[in-house]
Design a protein around this motif. Sequence first.
Motif, PDB file in Angstrom:
ATOM      1  N   GLY A 270      -2.098 -10.657  11.432  1.00 21.74           N
ATOM      2  CA  GLY A 270      -3.504 -10.706  11.880  1.00 21.74           C
ATOM      3  C   GLY A 270      -4.009 -12.118  12.184  1.00 21.74           C
ATOM      4  O   GLY A 270      -3.248 -12.970  12.677  1.00 21.74           O
ATOM      5  N   LYS A 271      -5.306 -12.378  11.876  1.00 23.59           N
ATOM      6  CA  LYS A 271      -5.938 -13.656  12.221  1.00 23.59           C
ATOM      7  C   LYS A 271      -5.208 -14.843  11.598  1.00 23.59           C
ATOM      8  O   LYS A 271      -5.154 -15.928  12.157  1.00 23.59           O
ATOM      9  CB  LYS A 271      -7.395 -13.665  11.726  1.00 23.59           C
ATOM     10  CG  LYS A 271      -8.376 -12.909  12.617  1.00 23.59           C
ATOM     11  CD  LYS A 271      -9.824 -13.367  12.313  1.00 23.59           C
ATOM     12  CE  LYS A 271     -10.848 -12.681  13.229  1.00 23.59           C
ATOM     13  NZ  LYS A 271     -10.942 -11.209  12.905  1.00 23.59           N
ATOM     14  N   GLN A 272      -4.606 -14.625  10.424  1.00 19.99           N
ATOM     15  CA  GLN A 272      -3.931 -15.734   9.722  1.00 19.99           C
ATOM     16  C   GLN A 272      -2.526 -15.969  10.288  1.00 19.99           C
ATOM     17  O   GLN A 272      -1.873 -16.939   9.947  1.00 19.99           O
ATOM     18  CB  GLN A 272      -3.789 -15.426   8.211  1.00 19.99           C
ATOM     19  CG  GLN A 272      -5.121 -15.422   7.432  1.00 19.99           C
ATOM     20  CD  GLN A 272      -6.026 -14.253   7.806  1.00 19.99           C
ATOM     21  OE1 GLN A 272      -5.538 -13.140   8.045  1.00 19.99           O
ATOM     22  NE2 GLN A 272      -7.327 -14.500   7.900  1.00 19.99           N
ATOM     23  N   GLY A 273      -2.086 -15.055  11.160  1.00 20.25           N
ATOM     24  CA  GLY A 273      -0.713 -15.167  11.659  1.00 20.25           C
ATOM     25  C   GLY A 273      -0.660 -15.810  13.042  1.00 20.25           C
ATOM     26  O   GLY A 273      -1.692 -16.257  13.568  1.00 20.25           O
ATOM     27  N   PRO A 274       0.518 -15.807  13.658  1.00 21.08           N
ATOM     28  CA  PRO A 274       0.723 -16.486  14.949  1.00 21.08           C
ATOM     29  C   PRO A 274      -0.117 -15.884  16.075  1.00 21.08           C
ATOM     30  O   PRO A 274      -0.426 -16.534  17.046  1.00 21.08           O
ATOM     31  CB  PRO A 274       2.214 -16.285  15.215  1.00 21.08           C
ATOM     32  CG  PRO A 274       2.664 -15.189  14.329  1.00 21.08           C
ATOM     33  CD  PRO A 274       1.752 -15.179  13.155  1.00 21.08           C
TER      34      PRO A 274
END
Length: 346
Positions: A224-228
């Motif tokens: 999600g938002k925290q990922g690539p």
Amino acid sequence: MASEHPTLAEYLATWSGDDPVREAVNHTIAALAAASVELAALIAEGPFVRGLGETIGDAGGGDVKKFLDVESHKLFKSALERAPVAAMGSEEADSAEFLSEEAQLVVAIDPLDGSSNIDTNVSIGTIFSVLPVPEGMDADAALLQAGREQLASGFIVYGPQATLVVSVRDGTHIFTLDPAERVYRLTRKNISIAANKAEYAINASNERHWPEAVRAYIEDLKAGKQGPRQLDFNMRWVGSLVAEAYRIMIRGGIFLYPGDARKGYEQGRLRLVYEAIPLALLVSEAGGSATDGITPILDIKPESLHQRVSLVFGPPAEVERIAQYYEARPGDGKSPLFSDRGLLRG
Ligand code: FBP
């Protein structure tokens, strides 16, 4: 209503004019559509008729044969016997069924897609492909042409509405069954698959069997938002290909049914000839892409009627991104690159 929602017959008559091949395609789609109206009624009668999802045999390859699978096959075969169709290749028949010998078209069909959902009141469907019979080619060989040769393809969703998604290579259009008149009427013309819908469709229960490329791709979506991707994704899995395909046509998203490590699923679960190829034309005509993870489905020449294929489809940029995950992991023996076509892809 008539003016803004022409019937399927009106639409196809305008498209075909007096071109003999187009008239044959028109007649064939009309026969399939009429049979689908009958099938929609049978499905709606459901429990009053009998257990439509009752298992009545073994379909081979780990699939079971259900009552409605067989009834659907009979319904469409009967309809195509009255159309200019030389042969029908069906999920429900081991080999091609020969119909009108001199006819100039063949039809590949999955009469009842989504069999595992028959008794659960979830959308199920029919998928079809219309191909020419080139001069000097046998009808059964014509069923094994690459998808780029298709003259038309479509699917019907038996859902809250009965809906026909069809292309005669002039874009992809949606016709909805008018229940009062029992005719399909145009409700969406020239579908364009949205480019950025953050929604993916995959059977997540198979994760431990996936190739590393797919595991990595899905992990990046789940991050999600925290990922690539820096974006939260949603997931949908109906278990009926036509339902996923219709949703992606209407609001976008990406679909994956990859080949995986399960015995018999090395090339995926879905069938190339009567599921992936017709769908690939519809997706392509709607501005999307469909591959086996790497190779465009429309470029893959079938070797046999029932062969399976990995299937990815959706907006071109997302489909290309998945190909890059496969290509970044060439050692991943499960990726299509190592399928029986080998590295030197024909
Ligand atoms: P059938 O043609 O036998 O129904 O199989 C195809 C299918 O039902 C697709 O419609 C669907 O996308 C897929 O199988 C679901 O597979 P799974 O049950 O492994 O999630």
